[in-house]
Design an enzyme around this catalytic site. Structure first.
Site, short mmCIF file in Angstrom:
data_model
loop_
_atom_site.label_atom_id
_atom_site.label_comp_id
_atom_site.label_asym_id
_atom_site.label_seq_id
_atom_site.Cartn_x
_atom_site.Cartn_y
_atom_site.Cartn_z
N HIS A 1 -33.90 66.35 41.39
CA HIS A 1 -32.61 66.30 40.70
C HIS A 1 -32.63 67.22 39.49
O HIS A 1 -33.66 67.36 38.82
CB HIS A 1 -32.30 64.86 40.28
CG HIS A 1 -30.90 64.66 39.80
ND1 HIS A 1 -30.59 64.60 38.45
CD2 HIS A 1 -29.73 64.50 40.47
CE1 HIS A 1 -29.29 64.40 38.32
NE2 HIS A 1 -28.74 64.34 39.52
N SER B 1 -33.91 57.71 55.45
CA SER B 1 -32.75 58.10 54.65
C SER B 1 -31.43 57.66 55.27
O SER B 1 -31.32 57.43 56.48
CB SER B 1 -32.75 59.63 54.49
OG SER B 1 -31.62 60.08 53.80
#
Length: 476
Positions: free
Chosen positions: A196, A399
Site C-alpha cells: 500500500h 483472496s
C-alpha cells in the site's frame, strides 16, 4: 466479441425498500482523465505518461458552498429548508452510488441505528487507551474491549500487548513502521512493490532508507529477490512490511517464508522487526483454511487492520496492536491530559470503538467466519463468470479480490467505482456484494464489451495476471 455469456439476473439489491431511483438527482461523476493531447486515456494508452491528474481541479465546480444566513432567517426558516434539501439530495445520491460500488474494499452492509442515541456526545479517546485522562467523555472501556478481542485473534496475552483504535488503516501502518524505526533507528525498511502507498509514505515521513522488493505474478513478495536484497544490506537491521492482502491483487505474503528468509540470511530475531499490514484480509485470514497464520507467537512486531473494510464501520478507523516491550520508546507523559500518549494522532474518534464493539458482539467469530466463506464463494463465482464470457481474470487462492482486464470505457469504470492500475481493474467482493449485484455488473460489462472490441482485439494482460489467466487471442 467472442461468445458472450448471458447471465441470468435476479432483482438487484436495493438499499431501501422506499428507494425510488427516478427521484435521484444524479451527481456529476469525476471527469475522465485525459492524455496530454486531450484524448481519453483508454486501454490503449495506459502508461503513466498518458495520465495527468491535476490537484484541486475536479471538485470546486460541484461543491456545496457555505453561505451566510439572511438577517431574518430565524423567522423565515429559508436556510434550514435549503440545507434540508441539499442533505436529502445528497442522501439519494449516496444510495445510488452505493448500489454501484464494487471496486473498493468497504463492507456497506450494516445497521447502527441503535447507536444514534450517542451522536449527541463529543466522545474523544485522548492519549493512551489504557490510561484515563482528565477528559471524561471517552469510550476507553469499549476500545480496550475491542483491542482484547483482536489480541485473542492474533494470539498475544493481555499483559504483553499495547494497541489503540486508529483513525484509518494508513495510521496503523504509520504507527507500526514508526515502532520498527524506534526499535532499529538505523534499520532499512523492506516492502514489496505492491505494498500500500502508505508504507512508502511512512518511509518518506520518517526519512527511512527503503528497499522495494519484487513480486511474483500473483502480487506476493518474491522471497528470492528479498533474500538478495537482505544479503546486500546485511550490516543493518531489517524492518519488513508483510502484506496480508495487497491493494490491487489481494495477494497474501507468506509470513513463514519471510521469517525463514530472514533467518537464512543470518538475521537473528533481535535484528529484524516485522509489521503486518492486514488492512482488509487481516480479519479474514483467521477464518480461511490453509491460510498462513498471523500470530504474535511468531516473531512479528505489530499488526494493523482497518475497521471500515471487512468489519463494516460507517467511519474510517482501524486497529493497531504491537508488543508492550516496543511501545515504551514512543510513549511520553502529557500533563495537559494527565495521561501518556504513544499514538500518532493524539485526539481519536471515540465513536469508532463503540461501532466496532457493537459489530464484534453481534457477529462474533462464527458470524465473521460465515461472511468470509460467503465472500470467497461469490468471488469464485465472479471469476468463473468472467472467464466463461471470454474475459481474462485472476483470483488468488486466499483472496476475495477478482482482477480482470480494465474496461475500455472510463464512464463504465466510474459508474461501478472500479479501482484500476495500468491494464487491469479489480472488484473486491465484500459481505455487501451479492450474487444479484454481481450479475447486474457482469451483464453490463459483457454487453458493453461487445461494442468496445468490434474492430479490435481485447488487450493481452498476461504480464499482469499470468498467461494461464489471460483470455486474449494469443493465450485463450
Amino acid at each position: 466479441m467472442a461468445g458472450a455469456v448471458e447471465i441470468k439476473t435476479a432483482s438487484p439489491n436495493v438499499t431501501s425498500r422506499n428507494f425510488d431511483p427516478t427521484a435521484v438527482v444524479p451527481e456529476p461523476l469525476p471527469p475522465v482523465v485525459t492524455a496530454a493531447n486531450g484524448e481519453d486515456a483508454g486501454v490503449d494508452k495506459l502508461d503513466k505518461k498518458s495520465r495527468e491528474i491535476v490537484l484541486g481541479k475536479n471538485v470546486h465546480t460541484t461543491c456545496f458552498a457555505v453561505t451566510e444566513p439572511e438577517a431574518n432567517d430565524e423567522f423565515t426558516g429559508d436556510k434550514e429548508a435549503y440545507m434540508a434539501g441539499v442533505l436529502a439530495r445528497y442522501r439519494k445520491s449516496l444510495m445510488e452510488r452505493t448500489k454501484h460500488h464494487l471496486g473498493y474494499p468497504y463492507n456497506l452492509d450494516f445497521d447502527y441505528g441503535a447507536l444514534a442515541q450517542l451522536q449527541h456526545f463529543s466522545i474523544n479517546n485522548l492519549g493512551d487507551p489504557f490510561i484515563e485522562s482528565n477528559y471524561g467523555v471517552h469510550s476507553r472501556q469499549f476500545e480496550v474491549g475491542v483491542l482484547d478481542w483482536f489480541a485473542r485473534l492474533w494470539e498475544i496475552e493481555k499483559n504483553d500487548y499495547w494497541g489503540y483504535i486508529t483513525n484509518c488503516g494508513t495510521e496503523g501502518n504509520l504507527h507500526g513502521i514508526l515502532v520498527g524505526r524506534e526499535v532499529f533507528p538505523d534499520g532499512i525498511l523492506y516492502a514489496s512493490r505492491e505494498s500500500h502507498y502508505s508504507v512508502f509514505k511512512a518511509a518518506r515521513m520518517y526519512r527511512m532508507e527503503c528497499v522495494k522488493v519484487d513480486t511474483l505474478i500473483s502480487g506476493e513478495i518474491d522471497c528470492a529477490d528479498f533474500r538478495a536484497k537482505l544479503l546486500a544490506n546485511k550490516s543493518k537491521p531489517a524492518i519488513i512490511n508483510v502484506n496480508i492482502g495487497t491493494t490491487v491483487k489481494g495477494a497474501v505474503d507468506d509470513l513463514d517464508l519471510v521469517i525463514q528468509t530472514l533467518e537464512g540470511c543470518g538475521f537473528s530475531r533481535d535484528r529484524f522487526y516485522i509489521h503486518c499490514d492486514g488492512a482488509l484480509f487481516g480479519l479474514m485470514m483467521p477464518f480461511v483454511k490453509r491460510a498462513p497464520k498471523v500470530s504474535f507467537k511468531k516473531p512479528i512486531g505489530s499488526v494493523s487492520v482497518s475497521g471500515h473494510k471487512f468489519v463494516g464501520c460507517p467511519m474510517p478507523c482501524g486497529v493497531q496492536i504491537t508488543r508492550m516491550e516496543h511501545v515504551n520508546a514512543l510513549s511520553s507523559n502529557v500533563e495537559y491530559l494527565a495521561s501518556r500518549d504513544a499514538t500518532i494522532m493524539g485526539s481519536r474518534n471515540g465513536h469508532a470503538p463503540i461501532f466496532l464493539w457493537y459489530t464484534l458482539n453481534r457477529k462474533g467469530y462464527n458470524g465473521f467466519a460465515k461472511e468470509v466463506q460467503k465472500c470467497l464463494r461469490n468471488a469464485h463465482y465472479l471469476k468463473d463468470q468472467l472467464r466463461a464470457a471470454g474475459i481474462g481474470a485472476m483470483l488468488n487462492e486466499l483472496s476475495s479480490t477478482v482482477v480482470f482486464e480494465r474496461p475500455r470505457d472510463e464512464d463504465f469504470v466510474r459508474r461501478w467505482q472500479l479501482a484500476c492500475e495500468g491494464n487491469i481493474a479489480h472488484v473486491v467482493v465484500m459481505p455487501s456484494v451479492s450474487i444479484e449485484k454481481l450479475d447486474v455488473f457482469l451483464n453490463e460489462l459483457v454487453k458493453n464489451r461487445s461494442t468496445w472490441y468490434q474492430e479490435k482485439q481485447p488487450p493481452c494482460i498476461a504480464a499482469d495476471i499470468g498467461k494461464e489467466n489471460c483470455a486474449c487471442p494469443l493465450h485463450k
